[in-house]
Design a protein around this motif. Structure first.
Motif, PDB file in Angstrom:
ATOM      1  N   VAL A  76      -3.890   2.431  13.895  1.00 48.19           N
ATOM      2  CA  VAL A  76      -3.671   3.112  12.583  1.00 48.19           C
ATOM      3  C   VAL A  76      -4.222   1.984  11.612  1.00 48.19           C
ATOM      4  N   ARG A  77      -5.209   1.822  10.709  1.00 42.66           N
ATOM      5  CA  ARG A  77      -5.611   0.686  10.131  1.00 42.66           C
ATOM      6  C   ARG A  77      -4.737   0.672   8.949  1.00 42.66           C
ATOM      7  N   PHE A  78      -4.633   2.083   8.256  1.00 51.67           N
ATOM      8  CA  PHE A  78      -4.024   2.078   6.818  1.00 51.67           C
ATOM      9  C   PHE A  78      -3.515   3.351   6.676  1.00 51.67           C
ATOM     10  N   ALA A  79      -2.414   3.636   6.029  1.00 54.04           N
ATOM     11  CA  ALA A  79      -1.882   5.064   5.713  1.00 54.04           C
ATOM     12  C   ALA A  79      -1.763   5.029   4.609  1.00 54.04           C
ATOM     13  N   PRO A  80      -2.191   5.912   3.343  1.00 52.33           N
ATOM     14  CA  PRO A  80      -1.623   6.060   2.079  1.00 52.33           C
ATOM     15  C   PRO A  80      -0.475   6.272   1.888  1.00 52.33           C
ATOM     16  N   ASN A  81       0.329   7.046   2.649  1.00 47.57           N
ATOM     17  CA  ASN A  81       1.609   7.526   2.502  1.00 47.57           C
ATOM     18  C   ASN A  81       2.810   7.163   3.519  1.00 47.57           C
ATOM     19  N   LEU A  82       2.194   6.359   4.433  1.00 40.26           N
ATOM     20  CA  LEU A  82       3.323   5.837   5.336  1.00 40.26           C
ATOM     21  C   LEU A  82       3.049   4.209   5.326  1.00 40.26           C
ATOM     22  N   ALA A  83       3.903   3.455   6.025  1.00 42.82           N
ATOM     23  CA  ALA A  83       3.832   2.057   6.025  1.00 42.82           C
ATOM     24  C   ALA A  83       2.803   1.395   6.945  1.00 42.82           C
ATOM     25  N   TRP A  84       2.167   2.260   7.597  1.00 47.16           N
ATOM     26  CA  TRP A  84       1.288   1.693   8.652  1.00 47.16           C
ATOM     27  C   TRP A  84       0.012   0.802   8.213  1.00 47.16           C
ATOM     28  N   ARG A  85      -0.001  -0.390   8.681  1.00 44.41           N
ATOM     29  CA  ARG A  85      -0.998  -1.274   8.235  1.00 44.41           C
ATOM     30  C   ARG A  85      -1.591  -1.998   9.636  1.00 44.41           C
ATOM     31  N   GLU A  86      -2.643  -1.722  10.168  1.00 43.84           N
ATOM     32  CA  GLU A  86      -3.060  -2.366  11.478  1.00 43.84           C
ATOM     33  C   GLU A  86      -1.941  -2.008  12.445  1.00 43.84           C
ATOM     34  N   GLU A  87      -1.494  -0.882  12.627  1.00 40.26           N
ATOM     35  CA  GLU A  87      -0.428  -0.231  13.419  1.00 40.26           C
ATOM     36  C   GLU A  87      -1.075   0.021  14.769  1.00 40.26           C
ATOM     37  N   PRO A  88      -0.551  -0.582  16.056  1.00 44.48           N
ATOM     38  CA  PRO A  88      -0.847  -0.102  17.167  1.00 44.48           C
ATOM     39  C   PRO A  88      -0.238   0.774  17.747  1.00 44.48           C
ATOM     40  N   LEU A  89      -0.325   2.172  16.990  1.00 40.27           N
ATOM     41  CA  LEU A  89       0.368   3.298  17.474  1.00 40.27           C
ATOM     42  C   LEU A  89       0.230   3.472  18.946  1.00 40.27           C
ATOM     43  N   GLN A  90      -1.082   3.676  19.362  1.00 39.20           N
ATOM     44  CA  GLN A  90      -1.238   4.058  20.957  1.00 39.20           C
ATOM     45  C   GLN A  90      -0.137   3.577  21.629  1.00 39.20           C
ATOM     46  N   LYS A  91      -0.372   2.046  21.611  1.00 41.42           N
ATOM     47  CA  LYS A  91       0.325   1.200  22.499  1.00 41.42           C
ATOM     48  C   LYS A  91       1.940   1.483  22.457  1.00 41.42           C
ATOM     49  N   LYS A  92       2.494   1.321  21.076  1.00 40.62           N
ATOM     50  CA  LYS A  92       3.760   1.595  21.007  1.00 40.62           C
ATOM     51  C   LYS A  92       4.244   2.933  21.508  1.00 40.62           C
ATOM     52  N   VAL A  93       3.623   4.210  21.413  1.00 45.20           N
ATOM     53  CA  VAL A  93       4.194   5.223  21.686  1.00 45.20           C
ATOM     54  C   VAL A  93       3.922   5.279  23.281  1.00 45.20           C
ATOM     55  N   SER A  94       2.829   4.844  23.871  1.00 45.13           N
ATOM     56  CA  SER A  94       2.619   4.877  25.275  1.00 45.13           C
ATOM     57  C   SER A  94       3.659   4.183  26.094  1.00 45.13           C
ATOM     58  N   ASP A  95       4.195   2.996  25.422  1.00 45.53           N
ATOM     59  CA  ASP A  95       5.083   2.387  26.076  1.00 45.53           C
ATOM     60  C   ASP A  95       6.477   3.101  25.973  1.00 45.53           C
ATOM     61  N   LEU A  96       6.599   3.513  25.202  1.00 50.11           N
ATOM     62  CA  LEU A  96       8.052   4.456  24.891  1.00 50.11           C
ATOM     63  C   LEU A  96       8.180   5.792  25.787  1.00 50.11           C
ATOM     64  N   VAL A  97       6.885   6.272  25.993  1.00 49.97           N
ATOM     65  CA  VAL A  97       7.019   7.713  26.608  1.00 49.97           C
ATOM     66  C   VAL A  97       6.534   7.353  28.071  1.00 49.97           C
ATOM     67  N   LEU A  99       3.168   7.697  29.102  1.00 48.48           N
ATOM     68  CA  LEU A  99       2.018   8.575  29.258  1.00 48.48           C
ATOM     69  C   LEU A  99       0.809   8.155  28.529  1.00 48.48           C
ATOM     70  N   PRO A 100      -0.396   8.528  28.749  1.00 48.02           N
ATOM     71  CA  PRO A 100      -1.716   8.257  28.187  1.00 48.02           C
ATOM     72  C   PRO A 100      -1.436   8.863  26.714  1.00 48.02           C
ATOM     73  N   VAL A 101      -1.711   8.022  25.696  1.00 50.32           N
ATOM     74  CA  VAL A 101      -1.811   8.642  24.310  1.00 50.32           C
ATOM     75  C   VAL A 101      -3.018   8.264  23.855  1.00 50.32           C
ATOM     76  N   VAL A 102      -3.517   9.320  22.743  1.00 51.98           N
ATOM     77  CA  VAL A 102      -4.627   9.087  21.918  1.00 51.98           C
ATOM     78  C   VAL A 102      -4.182   9.578  20.510  1.00 51.98           C
ATOM     79  N   VAL A 103      -4.758   8.674  19.616  1.00 48.44           N
ATOM     80  CA  VAL A 103      -4.498   8.743  18.216  1.00 48.44           C
ATOM     81  C   VAL A 103      -5.653   9.254  17.582  1.00 48.44           C
ATOM     82  N   GLU A 104      -5.519  10.353  16.585  1.00 50.33           N
ATOM     83  CA  GLU A 104      -6.604  10.754  15.929  1.00 50.33           C
ATOM     84  C   GLU A 104      -6.085  11.112  14.417  1.00 50.33           C
ATOM     85  N   ASN A 105      -7.186  11.009  13.446  1.00 52.48           N
ATOM     86  CA  ASN A 105      -6.755  11.388  12.045  1.00 52.48           C
ATOM     87  C   ASN A 105      -6.339  12.448  11.941  1.00 52.48           C
ATOM     88  N   ASP A 106      -5.403  12.872  11.107  1.00 49.27           N
ATOM     89  CA  ASP A 106      -4.630  14.200  11.119  1.00 49.27           C
ATOM     90  C   ASP A 106      -5.768  15.324  10.730  1.00 49.27           C
TER      91      ASP A 106
END
Ligand code: ZN
Length: 314
Positions: A76-97, A99-106
């Motif tokens: 996630v490069r940038f989110a207006p309402n969350l503190a995400w800046r260049e956030e490697p969300l796929q890897k973080k969540v995949s490491d936690l669970v 499972l394969p993870v796909v990130v998409e704009n809401d």
């Protein structure tokens, strides 16, 4: 039957669900978003996924994130309402669970959910427009979600419809969402209440006498009571919505438009006028089929259903 988990991460809520191949939600969970802290957001997502996955065979996880997602669907490069800046969300969540993870704009995830399982079922070319505080959207072309070269499509609300018009939150002037969204409705209604209070008598009464206290619900209620200023505000956003849809149809020629978001709950006050404005502004009108304008069917769960399905097709 293969199950996936979809998670819709907004500025205030994380909505997650186990979804089957037909888009049915088997189980559902809702948590507040710890919006200021990216580590906590990732952990919240991890927790809901692990909880929903207990005792089930889960194939993959799809995340619908309220922000700009890169073309690899990992960051996630940038989110207006969350503190995400260049956030490697796929890897973080995949490491936690694990499972394969796909990130998409809401908004894209929502459009996919509606196109596949909601109001766009059976259609291959669909434009989804979410009309809330702003305008969001997603485009399905030839049966595929359109992301653009860098994953930044499709920010429909920021088409410029009025040169040098109202200042938008994005920094540009005259964006579509400044004229056709819930915020535009409120701006229009407040303006008429200032300039022409007699026309807005019911609206002002409902809002406690002060134009500044007018919000969306007050405009809706006043319009239902026949207040001329409130009705004019709805007529204005309907006019602008129809014009914008006509522009989109000129370029994309979809089979249908799907309109969702908070403002669509009062669709009886603007949908017919939007259809009229669309038909009146469409290029080539009279010589081409008119795309249908439908209301979204999946409500708040469209995003998680779409994200779950995108994870299945990763
Ligand atoms: Zn803008």
């Amino acid at each position: 039957m293969a199950l996936t988990i979809g998670v819709d991460i907004g500025g205030t809520k994380v909505a997650a669900g186990v979804v089957d191949e037909d888009g049915n939600i088997v189980e559902h969970l809702l948590r507040p978003t710890p919006a200021e802290n990216p580590e906590q957001v990732a952990h919240t997502i991890g927790d809901v996924v692990l909880e929903l996955g207990k005792g089930r065979e889960i194939e993959a996880v799809g995340l619908g994130a309220a922000g700009f997602v890169d073309e690899t669907r990992a960051i996630v490069r940038f989110a207006p309402n969350l503190a995400w800046r260049e956030e490697p969300l796929q890897k973080k969540v995949s490491d936690l669970v694990g499972l394969p993870v796909v990130v998409e704009n809401d908004a894209n995830a929502m459009a996919w959910g509606e196109a596949r399982f909601g109001a766009g079922r059976g259609e291959t070319h669909v434009v989804c427009v979410t009309v809330g505080t702003g305008i969001g959207g997603g485009i399905v072309l030839d049966g595929s979600l359109y992301r653009g070269r860098w994953g930044m499509g499709a920010e429909l609300g920021h088409m410029q419809v009025v040169p040098e018009g109202r200042l938008c939150g994005c920094g540009n002037l005259g964006c579509w969402e400044q004229y056709a969204s819930g915020s535009a409705l409120v701006i229009d209604a407040r303006e008429s209440a200032e300039v022409n209070p007699e026309q807005a008598a019911k609206l002002l009464k409902i809002a406690g006498g002060t134009p500044d206290l007018i919000e969306g619900p007050e405009v809706t209620e006043a319009a239902r009571q026949g207040d001329p200023a409130a009705l004019a505000a709805f007529a204005s956003i309907a006019q602008w919505l129809g014009r914008g849809l006509a522009d989109l149809a000129a370029i994309l020629d979809p089979g249908c438009f799907i309109l969702g978001g908070g403002v669509s709950r009062a669709a009886d006050l603007w949908l017919d006028q939007t259809r009229e404005s669309f038909a009146a502004h469409l290029t080539g009108r009279g010589h081409r089929p008119l795309a249908e304008i439908r209301l979204a069917e999946l409500g708040a769960s469209a995003g998680l259903v779409g994200a779950a399905d995108l994870a299945r097709r990763r």
